[in-house]
Scaffold this motif. Structure first.
Motif, PDB file in Angstrom:
ATOM      1  N   THR A  47      11.630  -0.689 -34.638  1.00  0.00           N
ATOM      2  CA  THR A  47      13.057  -0.418 -34.645  1.00  0.00           C
ATOM      3  C   THR A  47      13.423   0.701 -33.675  1.00  0.00           C
ATOM      4  O   THR A  47      14.437   0.637 -32.991  1.00  0.00           O
ATOM      5  N   ASN A 155      12.397  -2.565 -50.428  1.00  0.00           N
ATOM      6  CA  ASN A 155      12.709  -3.666 -49.513  1.00  0.00           C
ATOM      7  C   ASN A 155      12.082  -3.367 -48.149  1.00  0.00           C
ATOM      8  O   ASN A 155      12.738  -2.776 -47.283  1.00  0.00           O
ATOM      9  N   GLU A 157      11.639  -4.891 -45.483  1.00  0.00           N
ATOM     10  CA  GLU A 157      12.292  -5.425 -44.281  1.00  0.00           C
ATOM     11  C   GLU A 157      13.678  -4.832 -44.024  1.00  0.00           C
ATOM     12  O   GLU A 157      14.337  -5.211 -43.067  1.00  0.00           O
ATOM     13  N   CYS A 158      14.114  -3.897 -44.856  1.00  0.00           N
ATOM     14  CA  CYS A 158      15.502  -3.416 -44.797  1.00  0.00           C
ATOM     15  C   CYS A 158      15.904  -2.894 -43.422  1.00  0.00           C
ATOM     16  O   CYS A 158      17.032  -3.101 -42.999  1.00  0.00           O
ATOM     17  N   PHE A 160      14.583  -3.769 -40.547  1.00  0.00           N
ATOM     18  CA  PHE A 160      14.284  -4.731 -39.490  1.00  0.00           C
ATOM     19  C   PHE A 160      15.320  -5.844 -39.425  1.00  0.00           C
ATOM     20  O   PHE A 160      15.267  -6.697 -38.560  1.00  0.00           O
ATOM     21  N   GLU A 161      16.254  -5.825 -40.357  1.00  0.00           N
ATOM     22  CA  GLU A 161      17.343  -6.794 -40.341  1.00  0.00           C
ATOM     23  C   GLU A 161      18.336  -6.391 -39.254  1.00  0.00           C
ATOM     24  O   GLU A 161      18.402  -5.228 -38.861  1.00  0.00           O
ATOM     25  N   ASN A 162      19.138  -7.334 -38.778  1.00  0.00           N
ATOM     26  CA  ASN A 162      20.035  -7.080 -37.646  1.00  0.00           C
ATOM     27  C   ASN A 162      20.862  -5.815 -37.778  1.00  0.00           C
ATOM     28  O   ASN A 162      20.969  -5.044 -36.849  1.00  0.00           O
ATOM     29  N   SER A 163      21.480  -5.603 -38.895  1.00  0.00           N
ATOM     30  CA  SER A 163      22.320  -4.411 -39.070  1.00  0.00           C
ATOM     31  C   SER A 163      21.756  -3.496 -40.155  1.00  0.00           C
ATOM     32  O   SER A 163      22.494  -2.723 -40.755  1.00  0.00           O
ATOM     33  N   GLY A 164      20.460  -3.557 -40.375  1.00  0.00           N
ATOM     34  CA  GLY A 164      19.826  -2.801 -41.452  1.00  0.00           C
ATOM     35  C   GLY A 164      20.020  -1.300 -41.361  1.00  0.00           C
ATOM     36  O   GLY A 164      20.327  -0.647 -42.356  1.00  0.00           O
ATOM     37  N   GLN A 167      23.780  -0.554 -42.014  1.00  0.00           N
ATOM     38  CA  GLN A 167      24.114  -0.780 -43.419  1.00  0.00           C
ATOM     39  C   GLN A 167      23.555   0.321 -44.312  1.00  0.00           C
ATOM     40  O   GLN A 167      24.235   0.806 -45.209  1.00  0.00           O
TER      41      GLN A 167
END
Length: 175
Positions: A47, A155, A157-158, A160-164, A167
């Motif tokens: 990231t 979580n 993957e939190c 690594f998500e597009n808008s993690g 958010q």
């Protein structure tokens, strides 16, 4: 001593710390530690590119959350002056973090218990004031690292998500 001189002195400090326990599960997991190219970061699924980038994110997260946590146990140090954060030769498109450094400094002055008039009068010295500012920086970042580690345990993957990243920090911003 004026604010510009204090800022320049602060920028050349090399004592940004975080707790060692955050290295593997947060810093190493989220960034291509010890730099590298943007292409390398993307290829490795990271990231952040550099360690100080995750530190900056943790600082603002702790700041928005409004909590300072003193560092406990073994500490890990970023061995770069803040004045070099964002500067990387041979990497196209990378810009200096000058404005971000000013925002961090301004937040630290506002959130630290320092007497700028006493500094101006020479009653306290710039080293003392910078020590206080660095303690504030490290404690807000430490708070952010705790929040990040706790979320990553729930979580993985939190971030690594597009808008993690956006958010997550929005969850801690005052409304």
């Amino acid at each position: 001593m004026n604010m510009e001189s204090l800022f320049e002195t602060w920028l050349n400090r090399i004592d940004s710390y975080y707790e060692e326990k955050f290295f593997q599960p947060v810093v190493e997991e989220l960034c291509q530690y010890h730099g590298g190219s943007v292409d390398g970061r993307i290829a490795k699924g990271k990231t952040f590119n550099a360690g100080y980038e995750v530190f900056i994110y943790a600082f603002f997260l702790g700041l928005y959350y409004g909590e300072r946590k003193p560092l406990n146990g073994e500490k890990r140090k970023f061995r770069m002056e803040m004045s070099t954060w964002g500067k990387k030769k041979n990497e196209q498109g990378r810009k200096s973090y000058t404005i971000l450094q000013k925002y961090i400094f301004t937040a630290l002055v506002a959130k630290s218990d320092i007497d700028l008039i006493a500094l101006d009068k020479g009653e306290i010295d710039v080293k003392y004031v910078c020590d206080v500012l660095m303690t504030t920086l490290n404690e807000y970042a430490n708070s952010g690292f705790y929040l990040m580690k706790n979320e990553m345990e729930k979580n993985p993957e939190c971030f690594f998500e597009n808008s993690g990243l956006l958010q997550f920090i929005q969850n801690y911003c005052p409304q």
